[in-house]
Write a protein that holds these residues in place. Structure first.
Motif, short mmCIF file in Angstrom:
data_model
loop_
_atom_site.label_atom_id
_atom_site.label_comp_id
_atom_site.label_asym_id
_atom_site.label_seq_id
_atom_site.Cartn_x
_atom_site.Cartn_y
_atom_site.Cartn_z
N TRP A 115 0.47 -0.94 0.22
CA TRP A 115 0.02 -0.11 0.04
C TRP A 115 0.81 1.53 -0.04
O TRP A 115 2.10 1.30 0.67
N PRO A 116 0.34 2.37 -0.61
CA PRO A 116 1.58 3.46 -0.62
C PRO A 116 2.04 4.05 0.84
O PRO A 116 2.88 4.58 0.60
N LEU A 117 0.36 3.76 1.29
CA LEU A 117 0.78 4.65 2.92
C LEU A 117 2.39 3.70 3.72
O LEU A 117 3.20 4.61 4.03
N VAL A 118 1.97 2.46 3.93
CA VAL A 118 3.23 2.03 4.44
C VAL A 118 4.20 2.01 3.83
O VAL A 118 4.97 2.01 4.07
N GLN A 119 4.16 1.64 2.26
CA GLN A 119 5.67 1.94 1.04
C GLN A 119 6.79 3.27 2.18
O GLN A 119 7.53 3.12 2.16
N ARG A 120 5.68 4.78 1.63
CA ARG A 120 6.31 5.45 2.52
C ARG A 120 6.95 5.74 3.51
O ARG A 120 7.96 5.81 4.33
N VAL A 121 5.73 4.84 4.37
CA VAL A 121 6.60 4.96 5.64
C VAL A 121 7.83 4.15 5.74
O VAL A 121 8.75 4.41 6.65
N LEU A 122 7.62 2.57 5.08
CA LEU A 122 8.78 1.86 5.35
C LEU A 122 9.96 2.47 4.23
O LEU A 122 11.44 2.02 4.89
N SER A 123 10.03 2.97 3.37
CA SER A 123 11.20 3.95 2.18
C SER A 123 11.81 5.42 3.78
O SER A 123 12.70 6.25 3.04
N HIS A 124 11.25 5.26 4.26
CA HIS A 124 11.46 7.04 4.73
C HIS A 124 13.14 6.35 5.92
O HIS A 124 12.80 5.05 6.40
N GLY A 130 10.15 6.16 18.73
CA GLY A 130 10.41 6.74 17.81
C GLY A 130 10.34 5.94 16.93
O GLY A 130 9.92 5.45 15.17
N ALA A 131 11.11 4.14 17.15
CA ALA A 131 11.26 3.41 16.39
C ALA A 131 10.25 2.06 15.88
O ALA A 131 10.46 1.18 15.87
N ARG A 132 9.23 2.50 16.70
CA ARG A 132 8.43 1.24 16.85
C ARG A 132 7.26 0.89 16.20
O ARG A 132 7.15 0.35 15.55
N THR A 133 6.71 2.13 15.68
CA THR A 133 5.44 1.78 13.72
C THR A 133 6.84 1.13 13.32
O THR A 133 5.99 0.08 12.26
N VAL A 134 7.34 2.40 13.16
CA VAL A 134 8.22 1.35 11.53
C VAL A 134 9.01 0.28 12.01
O VAL A 134 8.89 -0.74 10.96
N VAL A 144 13.17 -7.53 18.34
CA VAL A 144 10.82 -7.70 18.46
C VAL A 144 11.12 -6.70 20.03
O VAL A 144 10.21 -5.88 20.84
N LEU A 145 12.17 -7.66 20.68
CA LEU A 145 12.66 -7.42 22.26
C LEU A 145 12.52 -6.14 22.79
O LEU A 145 12.02 -5.67 23.83
N SER A 146 13.28 -4.83 21.63
CA SER A 146 13.56 -3.91 22.04
C SER A 146 12.77 -2.71 21.67
O SER A 146 12.90 -1.68 22.08
N LEU A 147 12.12 -2.88 20.41
CA LEU A 147 11.39 -2.35 20.18
C LEU A 147 10.22 -1.27 21.01
O LEU A 147 10.50 -0.50 20.73
#
Length: 193
Positions: free
Chosen positions: A69-78, A104-108, A96-99
């Protein structure tokens, strides 16, 4: 309606919803409310765990099934995703254990973990462990700040207690942020090796 009023008026269901949407503030408030006897410490920590785990699973599954999906792609390419991607590639279990503890890194990170095909059962178990530890720590922090404020201010109405707890937490986070920014600036201005 603010997170504070949601958690205060809805109790544990409000804490559950707050932990799903904005985990740290709601969980911290849950600890402060546990100190005031609104509900038990363990009920607050486990309710926050449930809300946070459901939110994490949802984001992971979006990464798994909607990565095109475009929104997910935009987040993943940040640019931040590129940094986190290396961590996911090299150390998926540690990631997984540290996110939960990397602001600021959790969603990505969750989207990347879903997109990178880490096995869902592995993710689910490691995420549950991480969130259990995180929820107990943040609940304990809220409880401890509320205890300190009660000793300092005496018995004040619950809403003032919660506001004061949030103010103390925000001041602490601000100091940590300043320290981190200064440390990063010092590292960036150093001579390259």
């Amino acid at each position: 309606m603010s997170f504070e009023s949601l958690v205060q008026s809805l109790g544990l269901p409000g804490l559950f919803l707050g932990a799903m949407v904005e985990g740290e503030v709601a969980t911290f408030l849950g600890g402060a409310m546990a100190h005031r006897g609104v509900f038990s410490f363990e009920a607050a920590a486990l309710t926050a765990t449930a809300g946070a785990v459901i939110a994490d699973q949802a984001v992971f599954l979006v990464g798994r099934f909607a990565r095109g999906w475009p929104l997910v792609q935009r987040v993943l390419s940040h640019r931040h995703a590129v940094r986190v991607s290396g961590m996911v590639e090299r150390y998926p279990a540690r990631t997984v254990l540290s996110l939960r503890f990397i602001y600021g890194a959790r969603t990505v990170g969750l989207l990347l973990l879903g997109a990178k095909r880490i096995a869902w059962p592995t993710f689910a178990v490691l995420n549950l462990i991480s969130v259990l530890v995180w929820a107990h720590l943040v609940t304990a922090l809220g409880y401890g700040v509320a205890l300190s404020l009660r000793r300092l201010l005496g018995d004040v109405p619950l809403h003032w207690h919660l506001i004061a707890s949030i103010a103390v937490a925000l001041a602490g986070l601000g100091l940590i942020g300043l320290w981190h920014r200064r440390r990063r600036k010092d590292n960036d201005s150093g001579d390259p090796v």
